[in-house]
Design a protein around this motif. Structure first.
Motif, PDB file in Angstrom:
ATOM      1  N   VAL A 136       0.882  -1.167   0.000  1.00 53.51           N
ATOM      2  CA  VAL A 136       0.000   0.000   0.000  1.00 53.51           C
ATOM      3  C   VAL A 136       0.917   1.215   0.000  1.00 53.51           C
ATOM      4  O   VAL A 136       1.616   1.480   0.974  1.00 53.51           O
ATOM      5  N   GLY A 149       8.327   5.627  -5.050  1.00 57.47           N
ATOM      6  CA  GLY A 149       9.018   6.319  -3.966  1.00 57.47           C
ATOM      7  C   GLY A 149      10.008   7.359  -4.464  1.00 57.47           C
ATOM      8  O   GLY A 149       9.939   7.821  -5.603  1.00 57.47           O
ATOM      9  N   LEU A 150      10.938   7.699  -3.601  1.00 57.50           N
ATOM     10  CA  LEU A 150      11.861   8.815  -3.834  1.00 57.50           C
ATOM     11  C   LEU A 150      12.778   8.600  -5.037  1.00 57.50           C
ATOM     12  O   LEU A 150      13.104   9.541  -5.759  1.00 57.50           O
ATOM     13  N   ILE A 151      13.193   7.360  -5.268  1.00 58.69           N
ATOM     14  CA  ILE A 151      14.161   7.114  -6.348  1.00 58.69           C
ATOM     15  C   ILE A 151      13.540   7.465  -7.700  1.00 58.69           C
ATOM     16  O   ILE A 151      14.245   7.850  -8.640  1.00 58.69           O
ATOM     17  N   LEU A 168      19.075  10.203 -12.977  1.00 58.68           N
ATOM     18  CA  LEU A 168      19.899   9.031 -13.256  1.00 58.68           C
ATOM     19  C   LEU A 168      20.438   8.410 -11.986  1.00 58.68           C
ATOM     20  O   LEU A 168      20.919   9.103 -11.095  1.00 58.68           O
ATOM     21  N   GLU A 195      -2.572   4.102  -2.375  1.00 52.86           N
ATOM     22  CA  GLU A 195      -3.390   4.823  -1.391  1.00 52.86           C
ATOM     23  C   GLU A 195      -2.528   5.188  -0.202  1.00 52.86           C
ATOM     24  O   GLU A 195      -1.482   4.591   0.025  1.00 52.86           O
ATOM     25  N   ALA A 229       7.925   0.640   5.312  1.00 49.52           N
ATOM     26  CA  ALA A 229       8.981   1.169   4.425  1.00 49.52           C
ATOM     27  C   ALA A 229       8.516   2.537   3.932  1.00 49.52           C
ATOM     28  O   ALA A 229       8.433   2.792   2.735  1.00 49.52           O
ATOM     29  N   GLY A 267      22.678  14.332  -2.775  1.00 50.57           N
ATOM     30  CA  GLY A 267      21.371  14.696  -3.340  1.00 50.57           C
ATOM     31  C   GLY A 267      21.436  16.087  -3.957  1.00 50.57           C
ATOM     32  O   GLY A 267      20.944  16.315  -5.075  1.00 50.57           O
ATOM     33  N   LYS A 310      23.352  16.007  -7.246  1.00 50.20           N
ATOM     34  CA  LYS A 310      22.582  15.450  -8.359  1.00 50.20           C
ATOM     35  C   LYS A 310      21.516  16.433  -8.842  1.00 50.20           C
ATOM     36  O   LYS A 310      21.265  16.542 -10.038  1.00 50.20           O
ATOM     37  N   ARG A 329       9.429   9.270   7.907  1.00 47.29           N
ATOM     38  CA  ARG A 329       7.966   9.279   8.039  1.00 47.29           C
ATOM     39  C   ARG A 329       7.564   8.126   8.957  1.00 47.29           C
ATOM     40  O   ARG A 329       7.202   7.052   8.504  1.00 47.29           O
ATOM     41  N   LEU A 373       3.098   6.665  11.617  1.00 50.04           N
ATOM     42  CA  LEU A 373       2.285   5.445  11.666  1.00 50.04           C
ATOM     43  C   LEU A 373       2.906   4.440  12.624  1.00 50.04           C
ATOM     44  O   LEU A 373       2.223   3.825  13.434  1.00 50.04           O
ATOM     45  N   ALA A 415      12.138  -1.328   6.961  1.00 47.42           N
ATOM     46  CA  ALA A 415      13.246  -1.309   5.997  1.00 47.42           C
ATOM     47  C   ALA A 415      13.367   0.060   5.351  1.00 47.42           C
ATOM     48  O   ALA A 415      12.402   0.802   5.257  1.00 47.42           O
ATOM     49  N   ARG A 440      21.400   6.590   3.422  1.00 41.83           N
ATOM     50  CA  ARG A 440      20.122   6.443   2.722  1.00 41.83           C
ATOM     51  C   ARG A 440      20.339   6.268   1.227  1.00 41.83           C
ATOM     52  O   ARG A 440      20.539   7.240   0.497  1.00 41.83           O
TER      53      ARG A 440
HETATM   54  C1  LIG Z   1      17.707  13.959  -5.039  1.00 45.82           C
HETATM   55  C2  LIG Z   1      17.943  12.537  -4.599  1.00 45.82           C
HETATM   56  C3  LIG Z   1      18.761  11.725  -5.372  1.00 45.82           C
HETATM   57  C4  LIG Z   1      19.005  10.398  -4.985  1.00 45.82           C
HETATM   58  N1  LIG Z   1      19.825   9.642  -5.746  1.00 45.82           N
HETATM   59  C5  LIG Z   1      20.107   8.373  -5.389  1.00 45.82           C
HETATM   60  C6  LIG Z   1      20.986   7.574  -6.172  1.00 45.82           C
HETATM   61  O1  LIG Z   1      21.509   8.003  -7.192  1.00 45.82           O
HETATM   62  N2  LIG Z   1      21.227   6.305  -5.745  1.00 45.82           N
HETATM   63  C7  LIG Z   1      20.656   5.782  -4.624  1.00 45.82           C
HETATM   64  O2  LIG Z   1      20.905   4.615  -4.318  1.00 45.82           O
HETATM   65  N3  LIG Z   1      19.823   6.523  -3.853  1.00 45.82           N
HETATM   66  C8  LIG Z   1      19.541   7.807  -4.206  1.00 45.82           C
HETATM   67  N4  LIG Z   1      18.702   8.556  -3.420  1.00 45.82           N
HETATM   68  C9  LIG Z   1      18.151   7.962  -2.192  1.00 45.82           C
HETATM   69  C10 LIG Z   1      16.998   6.987  -2.497  1.00 45.82           C
HETATM   70  O3  LIG Z   1      16.017   7.654  -3.264  1.00 45.82           O
HETATM   71  C11 LIG Z   1      16.392   6.474  -1.190  1.00 45.82           C
HETATM   72  O4  LIG Z   1      17.406   5.922  -0.389  1.00 45.82           O
HETATM   73  C12 LIG Z   1      15.341   5.407  -1.454  1.00 45.82           C
HETATM   74  O5  LIG Z   1      14.362   5.858  -2.331  1.00 45.82           O
HETATM   75  C13 LIG Z   1      14.684   4.988  -0.117  1.00 45.82           C
HETATM   76  O6  LIG Z   1      13.723   4.025  -0.387  1.00 45.82           O
HETATM   77  P1  LIG Z   1      12.562   3.717   0.670  1.00 45.82           P
HETATM   78  O7  LIG Z   1      11.709   2.696  -0.004  1.00 45.82           O
HETATM   79  O8  LIG Z   1      13.118   3.428   1.993  1.00 45.82           O
HETATM   80  O9  LIG Z   1      11.761   5.087   0.840  1.00 45.82           O
HETATM   81  P2  LIG Z   1      11.001   6.056  -0.288  1.00 45.82           P
HETATM   82  O10 LIG Z   1      11.669   5.882  -1.590  1.00 45.82           O
HETATM   83  O11 LIG Z   1      10.976   7.359   0.377  1.00 45.82           O
HETATM   84  O12 LIG Z   1       9.589   5.392  -0.354  1.00 45.82           O
HETATM   85  C14 LIG Z   1       8.660   5.480   0.677  1.00 45.82           C
HETATM   86  C15 LIG Z   1       7.280   5.280   0.089  1.00 45.82           C
HETATM   87  O13 LIG Z   1       6.348   5.137   1.139  1.00 45.82           O
HETATM   88  C16 LIG Z   1       5.200   5.904   0.814  1.00 45.82           C
HETATM   89  N5  LIG Z   1       4.492   6.241   2.058  1.00 45.82           N
HETATM   90  C17 LIG Z   1       4.973   6.893   3.157  1.00 45.82           C
HETATM   91  N6  LIG Z   1       3.999   6.993   4.093  1.00 45.82           N
HETATM   92  C18 LIG Z   1       2.902   6.389   3.579  1.00 45.82           C
HETATM   93  C19 LIG Z   1       1.566   6.191   4.026  1.00 45.82           C
HETATM   94  N7  LIG Z   1       1.165   6.608   5.224  1.00 45.82           N
HETATM   95  N8  LIG Z   1       0.697   5.550   3.220  1.00 45.82           N
HETATM   96  C20 LIG Z   1       1.074   5.087   1.993  1.00 45.82           C
HETATM   97  N9  LIG Z   1       2.318   5.251   1.509  1.00 45.82           N
HETATM   98  C21 LIG Z   1       3.227   5.913   2.281  1.00 45.82           C
HETATM   99  C22 LIG Z   1       5.739   7.115   0.071  1.00 45.82           C
HETATM  100  O14 LIG Z   1       4.726   7.737  -0.679  1.00 45.82           O
HETATM  101  C23 LIG Z   1       6.811   6.449  -0.781  1.00 45.82           C
HETATM  102  O15 LIG Z   1       6.264   5.962  -1.977  1.00 45.82           O
HETATM  103  C24 LIG Z   1      18.413   9.881  -3.796  1.00 45.82           C
HETATM  104  C25 LIG Z   1      17.586  10.706  -3.018  1.00 45.82           C
HETATM  105  C26 LIG Z   1      17.354  12.021  -3.415  1.00 45.82           C
HETATM  106  C27 LIG Z   1      16.476  12.897  -2.584  1.00 45.82           C
END
Ligand SMILES: Cc1cc2nc3c(=O)[nH]c(=O)nc-3n(C[C@H](O)[C@H](O)[C@H](O)COP(=O)(O)OP(=O)(O)OC[C@H]3O[C@@H](n4cnc5c(N)ncnc54)[C@H](O)[C@@H]3O)c2cc1C
Length: 295
Positions: free
Chosen positions: A13, A19-21, A26, A59, A89, A134, A137, A219, A222, A252, A261
């Motif tokens: 969900v 997510g952030l990636i 690139l 959602e 996550a 970050g 980039k 975040r 929750l 995770a 991160r």
């Molecule tokens: C500008 C920038 C460049 C980057 N470049 C790189 C790179 O080149 N290489 C690299 O390895 N990493 C890079 N990163 C870091 C990488 O993006 C993160 O480490 C990675 O995305 C973390 O993954 P995650 O799944 O833990 O969290 P996120 O990617 O943050 O995903 C979390 C997800 O949970 C969802 N969520 C949160 N709360 C809720 C809720 N209550 N209900 C439903 N959904 C929810 C969010 O909407 C999101 O989709 C970069 C980060 C930034 C900011």
């Protein structure tokens, strides 16, 4: 993908798939890909998981409640799902720029995602606030559009990965300004500049866009409401098996207290969490809804 392959009936969900990636142009440090657009990488990971029967619902999760050994997941549309185990996550949210008028100009010159908004600044001057990889980039992407990109670092030098640092040093459109604290965003209707404090003096810099890249805040609301332990930074505390203090709840990625991160780390922790959930469900979980060991 691992949860699916382990035959766990798995539902993701997520508010924004990818997510952030998916918001970075690139990715050049994910094993197996010399270079891949962030959105493409996210797409591939999702397709791989779906291949093994994992479902995705886009959602927002509003609440997770524990009812004995079952978790109720309540979403923004009013849906309710039951799960025997939960993997948190939820990542991070962008840290807001703590400068006067930064909030007022959000969307009118102050932005948090270059991939989303860089094309607005073709042939214009912009600033990136931040000192990590970050920020580097974001600046490199902006330099493909903007006439000039200033990176405003609070400390001495940019702490970026060496290949990114090299690209920045070789790019005549990018200039790093060190020991700078942005204290105010200037402008009338839209941003016209920033007021910075540099070594005890105030200086103005004319820019039409300010991109903020000063890290993220976990975040974990929750998790906290569910009773999961978080540290003083709000990061979810896990052990090496991705277990939290609550049986059946794993965590995770960026929301945890890992320090570095990165996508590959989040992926690896996700694998550990999926495997731990599998171990929990196959060896510890008690089928009847027993609370506190009651029969
Ligand atoms: C500008 C920038 C460049 C980057 N470049 C790189 C790179 O080149 N290489 C690299 O390895 N990493 C890079 N990163 C870091 C990488 O993006 C993160 O480490 C990675 O995305 C973390 O993954 P995650 O799944 O833990 O969290 P996120 O990617 O943050 O995903 C979390 C997800 O949970 C969802 N969520 C949160 N709360 C809720 C809720 N209550 N209900 C439903 N959904 C929810 C969010 O909407 C999101 O989709 C970069 C980060 C930034 C900011």
């Amino acid at each position: 993908m691992y949860a699916g392959r382990l035959n766990l009936r798995t539902l993701i969900v997520g508010e924004e798939a990818g997510g952030l990636i998916a918001t970075t142009t690139l990715v050049e440090n994910y094993p197996g890909f010399v270079s891949i657009p962030g959105g493409k990488l996210a797409e591939r990971l999702l397709e791989h998981a779906k291949h093994y029967g994992v479902e995705l619902i886009e959602e927002r999760v509003e609440e997770i409640r524990q009812n004995c050994n079952v978790f109720e997941v309540l979403t923004s549309s009013g849906s309710r799902y039951e799960a025997k185990s939960v993997i948190l996550a939820t990542g991070t949210v962008h840290r807001k720029l703590p400068a006067k008028n930064a909030e007022k100009f959000e969307g009118r010159g102050v932005y948090y995602c270059a991939l989303c908004d860089a094309p607005l600044f073709r042939d214009r001057k912009v600033a990136v606030v931040g000192g990590g990889d970050g920020a580097a980039k974001e600046a490199l992407l902006l330099a493909e559009y903007a006439e000039k990109v200033y990176i405003l670092c609070r400390d001495e030098g940019l702490h970026a990965e060496p290949p990114n640092l090299r690209k920045i040093e070789e790019n005549p459109r990018i200039e790093i300004i060190n020991h700078t604290n942005v204290v105010e965003i200037l402008g009338e209707e839209r941003v016209s500049g920033v007021l910075m404090q540099r070594q005890g003096r105030e200086e103005r810099l004319e820019v039409e866009g300010v991109f903020v890249a000063i890290g993220g805040i976990p975040r974990s609301e929750l998790a906290r409401r569910l009773g999961v332990e978080v540290n003083e930074k709000g990061e979810v505390v896990t052990d090496k098996q991705a277990r939290t203090n609550l049986a059946g709840v794993f965590a995770a990625g960026d929301v945890t207290a890992g320090g570095f991160r990165q996508a590959i780390i989040s992926v690896a922790e996700g694998v550990t969490a999926a495997y731990s959930a599998y171990r929990y469900l196959t060896s510890e979980y008690v089928e009847t809804r027993r609370c506190n060991g009651e029969p």
